[in-house]
Scaffold this motif. Structure first.
Motif, PDB file in Angstrom:
ATOM      1  N   MET A   1       0.844  -1.178   0.000  1.00 31.40           N
ATOM      2  CA  MET A   1       0.000   0.000   0.000  1.00 31.40           C
ATOM      3  C   MET A   1       0.888   1.240   0.000  1.00 31.40           C
ATOM      4  N   LEU A   2       0.614   2.188  -0.886  1.00 34.11           N
ATOM      5  CA  LEU A   2       1.361   3.441  -0.913  1.00 34.11           C
ATOM      6  C   LEU A   2       0.973   4.298   0.278  1.00 34.11           C
ATOM      7  N   ALA A   3       1.949   4.951   0.884  1.00 30.38           N
ATOM      8  CA  ALA A   3       1.684   5.802   2.037  1.00 30.38           C
ATOM      9  C   ALA A   3       1.935   7.273   1.738  1.00 30.38           C
ATOM     10  N   ALA A   4       2.941   7.574   0.920  1.00 33.24           N
ATOM     11  CA  ALA A   4       3.292   8.958   0.615  1.00 33.24           C
ATOM     12  C   ALA A   4       4.340   8.961  -0.483  1.00 33.24           C
ATOM     13  N   ILE A   5       4.569  10.112  -1.055  1.00 37.64           N
ATOM     14  CA  ILE A   5       5.708  10.275  -1.955  1.00 37.64           C
ATOM     15  C   ILE A   5       6.894  10.650  -1.101  1.00 37.64           C
ATOM     16  N   ASP A   6       7.974   9.914  -1.224  1.00 41.88           N
ATOM     17  CA  ASP A   6       9.181  10.196  -0.447  1.00 41.88           C
ATOM     18  C   ASP A   6       9.938  11.382  -1.034  1.00 41.88           C
ATOM     19  N   HIS A   7      10.091  11.397  -2.361  1.00 45.33           N
ATOM     20  CA  HIS A   7      10.777  12.499  -3.034  1.00 45.33           C
ATOM     21  C   HIS A   7      10.437  12.476  -4.515  1.00 45.33           C
ATOM     22  N   VAL A   8      10.756  13.546  -5.186  1.00 46.79           N
ATOM     23  CA  VAL A   8      10.656  13.619  -6.642  1.00 46.79           C
ATOM     24  C   VAL A   8      12.055  13.898  -7.148  1.00 46.79           C
ATOM     25  N   GLN A   9      12.474  13.155  -8.173  1.00 46.93           N
ATOM     26  CA  GLN A   9      13.791  13.381  -8.762  1.00 46.93           C
ATOM     27  C   GLN A   9      13.628  14.091 -10.097  1.00 46.93           C
ATOM     28  N   LEU A  10      14.418  15.134 -10.262  1.00 43.59           N
ATOM     29  CA  LEU A  10      14.515  15.867 -11.510  1.00 43.59           C
ATOM     30  C   LEU A  10      15.927  15.708 -12.036  1.00 43.59           C
ATOM     31  N   ALA A  11      16.114  15.933 -13.322  1.00 43.30           N
ATOM     32  CA  ALA A  11      17.437  15.788 -13.923  1.00 43.30           C
ATOM     33  C   ALA A  11      18.101  17.153 -14.079  1.00 43.30           C
ATOM     34  N   ALA A  12      19.419  17.122 -14.138  1.00 47.15           N
ATOM     35  CA  ALA A  12      20.214  18.335 -14.326  1.00 47.15           C
ATOM     36  C   ALA A  12      21.486  17.969 -15.075  1.00 47.15           C
ATOM     37  N   PRO A  13      22.049  18.924 -15.816  1.00 45.64           N
ATOM     38  CA  PRO A  13      23.282  18.635 -16.546  1.00 45.64           C
ATOM     39  C   PRO A  13      24.501  18.649 -15.630  1.00 45.64           C
ATOM     40  N   PRO A  14      25.569  18.014 -16.038  1.00 47.85           N
ATOM     41  CA  PRO A  14      26.806  18.030 -15.250  1.00 47.85           C
ATOM     42  C   PRO A  14      27.273  19.462 -14.991  1.00 47.85           C
ATOM     43  N   GLY A  15      27.777  19.688 -13.800  1.00 52.77           N
ATOM     44  CA  GLY A  15      28.340  20.984 -13.446  1.00 52.77           C
ATOM     45  C   GLY A  15      27.333  22.051 -13.063  1.00 52.77           C
ATOM     46  N   SER A  16      26.057  21.699 -12.910  1.00 55.24           N
ATOM     47  CA  SER A  16      25.030  22.708 -12.625  1.00 55.24           C
ATOM     48  C   SER A  16      24.694  22.837 -11.137  1.00 55.24           C
ATOM     49  N   GLU A  17      25.408  22.157 -10.278  1.00 50.29           N
ATOM     50  CA  GLU A  17      25.040  22.132  -8.858  1.00 50.29           C
ATOM     51  C   GLU A  17      24.970  23.525  -8.221  1.00 50.29           C
ATOM     52  N   ASP A  18      25.914  24.401  -8.525  1.00 50.37           N
ATOM     53  CA  ASP A  18      25.884  25.738  -7.910  1.00 50.37           C
ATOM     54  C   ASP A  18      24.666  26.539  -8.357  1.00 50.37           C
ATOM     55  N   LEU A  19      24.308  26.441  -9.639  1.00 47.25           N
ATOM     56  CA  LEU A  19      23.079  27.092 -10.128  1.00 47.25           C
ATOM     57  C   LEU A  19      21.855  26.549  -9.400  1.00 47.25           C
ATOM     58  N   LEU A  20      21.823  25.236  -9.243  1.00 43.65           N
ATOM     59  CA  LEU A  20      20.692  24.597  -8.569  1.00 43.65           C
ATOM     60  C   LEU A  20      20.602  25.038  -7.115  1.00 43.65           C
ATOM     61  N   ARG A  21      21.723  25.113  -6.444  1.00 45.35           N
ATOM     62  CA  ARG A  21      21.723  25.553  -5.034  1.00 45.35           C
ATOM     63  C   ARG A  21      21.166  26.967  -4.918  1.00 45.35           C
ATOM     64  N   ARG A  22      21.606  27.852  -5.791  1.00 43.68           N
ATOM     65  CA  ARG A  22      21.106  29.240  -5.729  1.00 43.68           C
ATOM     66  C   ARG A  22      19.597  29.284  -5.933  1.00 43.68           C
ATOM     67  N   TYR A  23      19.089  28.490  -6.848  1.00 42.42           N
ATOM     68  CA  TYR A  23      17.653  28.503  -7.118  1.00 42.42           C
ATOM     69  C   TYR A  23      16.852  27.835  -5.999  1.00 42.42           C
ATOM     70  N   TYR A  24      17.207  26.597  -5.679  1.00 45.47           N
ATOM     71  CA  TYR A  24      16.391  25.843  -4.726  1.00 45.47           C
ATOM     72  C   TYR A  24      16.533  26.341  -3.293  1.00 45.47           C
ATOM     73  N   VAL A  25      17.703  26.835  -2.920  1.00 44.86           N
ATOM     74  CA  VAL A  25      17.891  27.363  -1.561  1.00 44.86           C
ATOM     75  C   VAL A  25      17.484  28.832  -1.501  1.00 44.86           C
ATOM     76  N   ASP A  26      18.074  29.668  -2.349  1.00 42.86           N
ATOM     77  CA  ASP A  26      17.827  31.107  -2.264  1.00 42.86           C
ATOM     78  C   ASP A  26      16.431  31.491  -2.746  1.00 42.86           C
ATOM     79  N   ALA A  27      16.051  31.042  -3.933  1.00 41.75           N
ATOM     80  CA  ALA A  27      14.759  31.443  -4.492  1.00 41.75           C
ATOM     81  C   ALA A  27      13.590  30.685  -3.872  1.00 41.75           C
TER      82      ALA A  27
END
Length: 135
Positions: A1-27
């Protein structure tokens, strides 16, 4: 039986971690959470806000430092419930993110935006209607 969604995974290109951090944390106001070491070696970032987790996994040519081979999904997206949607949209816009309002979902205010690598995100808030006696 499903209880909840644990997480959603999205894709990103190599080397984009700093851009992602600024968006997901700051924005978006999320907190970065550590990945287990074996998974951290693959790159990407994980973020949390309350019970909501978004995982950004690296996809595309490795070692290129750019988006070679990466194409974000155009239609697929997580739907994220927010409070005070007008203020939340203004927050994203103040961080340079475009906001596209959509009135096609009855009973909700909602807009779409994209993260810096092109992943589509939906933000929505139910409309609370005042009770009118006799209606």
């Amino acid at each position: 039986m499903l209880a909840a969604i644990d997480h959603v995974q999205l894709a990103a290109p190599p080397g984009s971690e700093d851009l992602l951090r600024r968006y997901y944390v700051d924005a978006l106001g999320m907190t970065e959470i550590p990945k287990p070491p074996v998974l951290a070696a693959r790159g990407g970032c994980w973020f949390r806000a309350g019970a909501v987790q978004l995982h950004l996994g690296i996809e595309g040519a490795s070692g290129s430092g750019g988006p070679a081979g990466f194409r974000p999904a155009k239609k697929a997206h997580p739907g994220l419930r927010v409070t005070d949607i007008e203020a939340y949209a203004a927050r994203l816009e103040s961080h340079g993110a475009e906001v596209a309002w959509d009135d096609d979902l009855p009973g909700h205010r909602r807009f779409y935006s994209e993260d810096p690598v092109g992943n589509r995100l939906e933000f929505l808030e139910p409309v609370v209607r005042a009770y009118a006696p006799g209606s």
